[in-house]
Design an enzyme around this catalytic site. Structure first.
Site, mmCIF file in Angstrom:
data_model
loop_
_atom_site.group_PDB
_atom_site.id
_atom_site.type_symbol
_atom_site.label_atom_id
_atom_site.label_comp_id
_atom_site.label_asym_id
_atom_site.label_seq_id
_atom_site.Cartn_x
_atom_site.Cartn_y
_atom_site.Cartn_z
ATOM 1 N N HIS A 167 0.796 1.601 3.159
ATOM 2 C CA HIS A 167 1.750 2.112 2.167
ATOM 3 C C HIS A 167 2.637 3.309 2.372
ATOM 4 O O HIS A 167 3.300 3.610 1.545
ATOM 5 C CB HIS A 167 0.570 2.387 0.770
ATOM 6 C CG HIS A 167 -0.178 3.713 1.033
ATOM 7 N ND1 HIS A 167 -1.352 3.488 1.432
ATOM 8 C CD2 HIS A 167 0.054 4.854 0.907
ATOM 9 C CE1 HIS A 167 -2.058 4.704 1.268
ATOM 10 N NE2 HIS A 167 -0.992 5.579 0.992
ATOM 11 N N ASP A 204 -4.109 -1.978 4.510
ATOM 12 C CA ASP A 204 -3.541 -0.647 4.640
ATOM 13 C C ASP A 204 -3.315 -0.008 5.715
ATOM 14 O O ASP A 204 -3.493 1.154 6.167
ATOM 15 C CB ASP A 204 -4.182 0.187 3.530
ATOM 16 C CG ASP A 204 -3.074 1.364 3.068
ATOM 17 O OD1 ASP A 204 -1.898 1.039 2.811
ATOM 18 O OD2 ASP A 204 -3.736 2.326 2.768
ATOM 19 N N SER A 280 -1.998 10.440 3.660
ATOM 20 C CA SER A 280 -2.190 9.221 3.871
ATOM 21 C C SER A 280 -1.847 8.924 5.379
ATOM 22 O O SER A 280 -0.659 9.407 5.818
ATOM 23 C CB SER A 280 -0.899 8.481 3.043
ATOM 24 O OG SER A 280 -1.460 7.962 1.856
#
Length: 432
Positions: A167, A204, A280
């Site tokens: 993402h 992901d 992230s």
């Protein structure tokens, strides 16, 4: 059942993306977190104000939508000649059993942590479409906007291969897709353009490549050997590069957490180490200076008056290593089950409007897919899987993901008012 009403957030600032674990979820006792009561939001930092200015309807918290599709084309195959070594897991018994101090952990791992900046172009619409896919009307006045988001990554080989969250470099929530430009910032402040080797939004994980050698690759540890309460350290870039290489610490707060994010089930590690926007794709590190997780999400409280702190999640390193190996060797993540449908939730309101049962409405069936071979058609409403009643695409995916590709699943659906059941042999999800 307690209504947590909390918000799960990816480590990405404003760029939401759905994903699912490709592995069979592990059964566990403990609190089951229900996605209908929660949502996940991204935690990579970027131009969050830009998204708000473009379209006030954007829900940056990542709230689940009533409309969903089974992930069919969410993997990019590896490109070019691959020369990276596969990631190997080193257990504590294979290294010195001397625990490192926080300072020593940071000194060991920091050269392997990078910043990632992604530039996206997406189109927003000034008006909504009514009818939920069952018929309706609407108009649009699209405008194109460019925005950036930042995240974190981990060097996995000395010749420039890097792992991060999918993402961070791919947006499906707002339709931007793969980033137009991706750059990597090393710890010595040198910047490189990055090539996307492969990614999978279900799990992901993405693999990038920069044209450089002599880099410091991180050492990956055995996430299966972790113990509840074990000390961990997180390194990342919260809120962008101004706070690059921020170090936080905590413990393993939970293991094998079955968390549903945007209709996708994940098996994650839980930690109380601070994980914020921009973290992230960054490492969660054990007491030996080994990466035992890739930070991906956190729980927030934007939908609740309840204060929520210190609940972050990471993808376990053992699963990350398998995903990287698959991307590098096959170009996609193997073993993921797929029905081959696009679908949309039939809520009670929609059911009353269109005289349909509550369930999952099949909007399209992929040619040659497992669903087509079993006889599913557009317009069918799935109401149960393996005898378990389902009312949302999230529940459908959760039941499907209890299986692997090649296994049989029993689907009960309603067509023209009649209830039917078919057995479907699940396909392997592969990019077409």
């Amino acid at each position: 059942m307690n209504e947590y009403n909390a918000n799960y957030n990816y480590d990405n600032n404003g760029m939401n993306d759905n994903y699912t674990s490709p592995k069979k979820p592990k059964k566990h006792t403990g609190t089951k977190i229900v996605a209908s009561l929660m949502a996940m939001a991204l935690v990579s930092a970027g131009s969050i104000g830009v998204y708000r200015a473009v379209d006030d309807r954007f829900d940056l918290s990542g709230a689940s939508s009533s409309s969903s599709s089974e992930s069919i084309d969410n993997t990019q195959k590896a490109t070019g000649v691959l020369s990276a070594d596969t990631v190997s897991i080193i257990s504590p018994s294979d290294i010195s059993d001397t625990e490192l101090s926080t300072e020593e952990i940071v000194e060991k791992v920091l050269p392997s942590v990078v910043g990632i900046e992604s530039t996206f172009t997406f189109t927003s619409s000034s008006s909504s479409y009514y009818g939920y896919g069952f018929g309706g009307f609407g108009g649009s006045s699209p405008s194109t906007t460019t925005a950036t988001a930042t995240g974190t990554g981990v060097i996995i080989t000395d010749n420039g291969y890097i792992v991060t969250n999918a993402h961070v470099i791919y947006d499906s929530e707002y339709g931007a897709g793969l980033a137009n430009e991706i750059s990597v910032l090393l710890s010595d402040d040198t910047s490189y353009d990055a090539e996307v080797i492969g990614y999978d939004t279900d799990c992901d994980i993405a693999v990038l490549k920069i044209n450089e050698t002599g880099l410091t690759a991180a050492e990956f540890g055995d996430s299966d050997s972790l113990k509840l309460g074990e000390s961990v350290v997180a390194i990342g870039n919260p809120l962008g590069f101004e706070l690059m290489d921020t170090v936080t610490s905590g413990i393993i707060s939970g293991m094998n957490r079955q968390i549903t994010i945007n209709d996708k089930a994940m098996n994650l590690l839980q930690t109380d180490a601070a994980i914020n926007s921009g973290n992230s794709g960054g490492p969660l590190i054990n007491k030996y200076g080994q990466v035992i997780g890739i930070n991906s999400s956190k729980m927030s409280s934007s939908y609740s008056e309840t204060t929520i702190e210190g609940i972050g999640f990471a993808i376990p390193s053992n699963e990350v290593a398998e995903i990287i190996d698959d991307i590098m060797e096959y170009g996609y993540v193997t073993g993921k089950p797929q029905l081959g449908i696009s679908c949309q939730d039939v809520t009670e309101t929609i059911a009353d409007m269109y005289n349909l049962p509550v369930g999952v409405y099949v909007t399209a069936v992929t040619d040659g897919s497992a669903a087509e071979k079993a006889g599913l058609q557009s317009g069918d409403v799935i109401i149960a899987v393996d005898g378990e009643e389902i009312s949302t695409s999230e529940e459908l995916n959760a039941q499907k993901n209890l299986h692997s590709a090649g296994e049989a699943v029993e689907i009960t659906f309603v067509r023209n008012g009649s209830e039917r059941t078919v057995t479907i042999i699940l396909d392997e999800a592969v990019n077409n």
